[in-house]
Design a protein around this motif. Structure first.
Motif, short mmCIF file in Angstrom:
data_model
loop_
_atom_site.label_atom_id
_atom_site.label_comp_id
_atom_site.label_asym_id
_atom_site.label_seq_id
_atom_site.Cartn_x
_atom_site.Cartn_y
_atom_site.Cartn_z
N VAL A 173 0.90 -1.11 -0.23
CA VAL A 173 -0.12 0.28 -0.10
C VAL A 173 0.58 1.25 -0.05
O VAL A 173 0.89 2.13 -0.74
N GLU A 174 1.81 1.25 0.22
CA GLU A 174 2.78 2.03 1.07
C GLU A 174 3.44 2.80 -0.45
O GLU A 174 2.93 4.19 -0.78
N ALA A 175 3.71 1.71 -1.38
CA ALA A 175 4.59 1.88 -2.83
C ALA A 175 3.10 2.19 -3.57
O ALA A 175 3.49 3.24 -4.18
N ARG A 176 2.07 1.96 -3.86
CA ARG A 176 0.98 2.08 -4.48
C ARG A 176 0.35 3.53 -4.39
O ARG A 176 -0.10 4.63 -4.52
N LEU A 177 0.97 4.14 -2.57
CA LEU A 177 0.00 5.72 -2.61
C LEU A 177 0.97 6.49 -2.16
O LEU A 177 1.40 7.68 -2.23
N ARG A 178 2.14 6.70 -2.97
CA ARG A 178 3.88 7.43 -2.76
C ARG A 178 3.61 8.64 -3.08
O ARG A 178 3.07 9.58 -2.54
N ARG A 179 2.98 8.44 -4.27
CA ARG A 179 2.53 9.45 -4.87
C ARG A 179 1.88 10.61 -4.68
O ARG A 179 2.48 12.03 -4.24
N LYS A 180 1.02 10.71 -3.42
CA LYS A 180 0.01 11.34 -3.06
C LYS A 180 0.46 11.90 -2.62
O LYS A 180 0.08 12.64 -1.22
N TYR A 181 1.96 11.81 -1.36
CA TYR A 181 2.08 12.18 -0.72
C TYR A 181 4.08 13.04 -0.24
O TYR A 181 4.39 12.20 -1.05
N ASP A 182 4.01 13.18 0.85
CA ASP A 182 5.03 14.42 0.24
C ASP A 182 6.23 13.76 1.29
O ASP A 182 7.04 12.93 0.35
N SER A 183 6.49 12.91 2.29
CA SER A 183 7.92 12.51 3.08
C SER A 183 6.74 10.40 2.38
O SER A 183 5.35 10.14 2.78
N ALA A 184 7.80 10.10 2.45
CA ALA A 184 7.40 9.22 1.99
C ALA A 184 7.42 8.13 3.46
O ALA A 184 7.31 8.36 4.62
N PHE A 185 6.50 6.16 3.02
CA PHE A 185 7.36 5.42 4.77
C PHE A 185 5.43 6.43 5.28
O PHE A 185 5.42 5.85 6.66
N LYS A 213 1.53 -5.03 18.10
CA LYS A 213 2.27 -5.65 18.65
C LYS A 213 4.02 -5.13 17.62
O LYS A 213 4.97 -4.77 17.75
N LEU A 214 3.47 -4.92 15.75
CA LEU A 214 4.05 -4.08 15.55
C LEU A 214 4.53 -2.68 16.36
O LEU A 214 5.56 -1.70 15.84
N GLN A 215 3.59 -1.68 16.51
CA GLN A 215 4.48 -0.80 17.07
C GLN A 215 4.61 -0.53 18.70
O GLN A 215 5.42 0.51 18.76
N ARG A 216 4.12 -2.00 19.29
CA ARG A 216 5.50 -1.94 20.53
C ARG A 216 6.30 -2.54 20.75
O ARG A 216 7.04 -1.83 20.59
N THR A 217 7.11 -3.19 19.04
CA THR A 217 8.15 -3.26 19.42
C THR A 217 8.70 -1.97 17.99
O THR A 217 9.90 -2.03 18.30
N GLY A 218 8.15 -1.45 18.07
CA GLY A 218 8.99 0.28 17.50
C GLY A 218 8.88 0.11 15.93
O GLY A 218 9.68 1.22 15.28
N VAL A 219 8.64 -0.85 15.36
CA VAL A 219 8.72 -0.73 14.05
C VAL A 219 7.09 -0.07 12.86
O VAL A 219 7.81 0.23 12.11
N VAL A 227 -0.46 5.51 9.59
CA VAL A 227 0.39 4.78 9.66
C VAL A 227 1.67 5.28 9.07
O VAL A 227 2.16 6.25 8.17
N ARG A 228 3.19 5.59 9.94
CA ARG A 228 4.30 5.50 9.72
C ARG A 228 4.98 4.30 9.66
O ARG A 228 4.95 3.13 10.96
N LEU A 229 5.84 3.93 8.92
CA LEU A 229 6.35 2.94 8.70
C LEU A 229 8.05 3.42 9.65
O LEU A 229 8.63 4.45 9.27
N LEU A 230 8.44 3.31 11.01
CA LEU A 230 9.06 3.37 11.49
C LEU A 230 11.20 3.03 10.82
O LEU A 230 12.14 3.28 10.83
#
Lengths: 245, 245
Positions: A173-185, A213-219, A227-230
């Motif tokens: 989804v991130e790859a497909r939405l990338r065009r829409k947003y300034d900052s990636a991920f 779980k993904l948030q708890r582990t800081g990912v 959503v932000r991919l950290l």
DNA sequence: CGTTAGTTTGACGGCACTCAAAAGTTGTGG
DNA sequence: CCACAACTTTTGAGTGCCGTCAAACTAACG
């Protein structure tokens, strides 16, 4: 289908529009097509007015008349089985085409509905088939789009456990939405967790637990549908780690 | 690719053959094509000699040059991930086409290997693209084949539990092999249980347990790779029974 | 007859589903 | 602006299916 310049078979206002000026044209119709080709495409493409969330583009069983292109917003395709159970088949984001599922046997196998206020273009299958004969590049592109669709279908199956499937989904989804947003991920999911869970073949509860779980582990960092991919590297490891065998 | 009338790029003897006389022609190239179309197809189709089991038709990463049609035997497509894990992507039975996965980006994403002694036809993508421009019916048929492929991909995902997925698989294979056998609902599986399990996303042990249970309950009869569907109605219920929710 | 690969069977454990309820969010009307 | 309802999301406890590990068994082949 009696569509003219002012109304479609779906009761949505329609306007002629030049594909050559559309910001999504490269994505929709491939960058390889020349100016004259885009003019010819323009002649057969119709644009819908704004559709509210929940607007039905087509239903399973409908006769196949047109291919659709999402212009803004998002569209979900799904099936309803005889027992009334619904299965989400896919999500279509701005610049993506849909409707090819019905090429054979000329009847849609999915329902298609907008997830949010959206706009779309559509072009009759008859028209585009004819145009393909004059524009070999277009014909190739249709195959490319179907081919890409084929490979995307693999995605929901990939991953033995839920965490892996979610990681893959987020990357996709991130790859497909990338065009829409300034900052990636960093992006907003256009669909509910329930739909994502259904699409990935598990329950909303499991979806919720995985995200937690993904948030708890800081990912990743999650706030509502934002959503932000950290830790992209780590998320990649999770997504690609194969069958443990 | 320097293929001529006597040898292919794969080191397999090649013979020209009239598609018009092929018993599989209706299945391969659709019954809608006229006699003159079949003659033109004949000019670009090449036939492989007999290939032993385990013969590699193409590998993932290979440049996309040709589309293949299984003439006899069976072909399996699969991927190998960076970690060395293999995933079976699909099975191709007599009369079925394969290779469309590579239309974009002109590189094969799968490996393709024969499961048993087999023969196949192949036709260069360049040739068939050109022919499509002169034969609109053929172009449509290519789309039909890809569309059918798209819908088949759903199959392995369908079913919440293993029993259901196996039931669906058996129905699918039976339908595709029906031409080969006199009595319906009885056939030989061309692939090992290990491959089926991999394809359906579970382990050989689970596959074995499911088959045993289906036999114990009298739904099917199994001897080695030979399968008989005894209680078709019941098997259909198992296959279609949806999500319990 | 021995070897090998594929298949079957059993015991055990973990991940995800089910059931249930609380907490948070959105939309509507007063 | 608040109150209420309807929905989505989250969290917890218990259960079951399937994966894992291990071993016996069955073709198939030299």
């Amino acid at each position: 289908m009696g569509a003219n310049a002012n109304s479609s078979a779906h009761g949505v206002p329609v306007f002629g529009l030049a594909c050559g000026f559309c910001p999504l044209r490269d994505w929709c119709w491939s960058a390889g097509l020349g100016e004259s080709a885009l003019v010819q495409i323009h002649d057969i493409v119709r644009r819908s007015g704004s559709m509210p969330a929940g607007h039905q583009l087509f239903c399973a069983g409908d006769h196949f008349t047109a291919i659709y292109a999402v212009r803004s917003g998002s569209v979900m395709t799904y099936t309803t089985t005889v027992n009334g159970y619904q299965h989400v088949h896919g999500f279509h984001l701005p610049g993506e085409l849909l409707g090819f599922d019905a090429v054979y046997p000329e009847r849609h196998r999915f329902n298609a509905v907008t997830l949010e206020p959206s706009t779309a273009c559509f072009v009759s299958y008859r028209d585009i088939s004819e145009l393909c004969r004059r524009l070999p590049g277009l014909q190739t592109h249709i195959l490319v789009v179907m081919s890409r669709e084929l490979s995307r279908q693999q995605l929901c199956a990939v991953g033995s456990d839920a965490t892996q499937r979610v990681a893959n989904f987020l990357f996709d989804v991130e790859a497909r939405l990338r065009r829409k947003y300034d900052s990636a991920f960093e992006f907003d999911l256009p669909m509910s967790r329930e739909y994502i869970a259904n699409y990935l073949h598990f329950t909303p509860e499991t979806m919720s637990r995985v995200m937690a779980k993904l948030q708890r582990t800081g990912v990743i960092s999650v706030d509502r549908r934002h959503v932000r991919l950290l830790d992209v590297a780590r998320l990649g490891q999770i997504a690609q780690s194969d069958h443990p065998a």
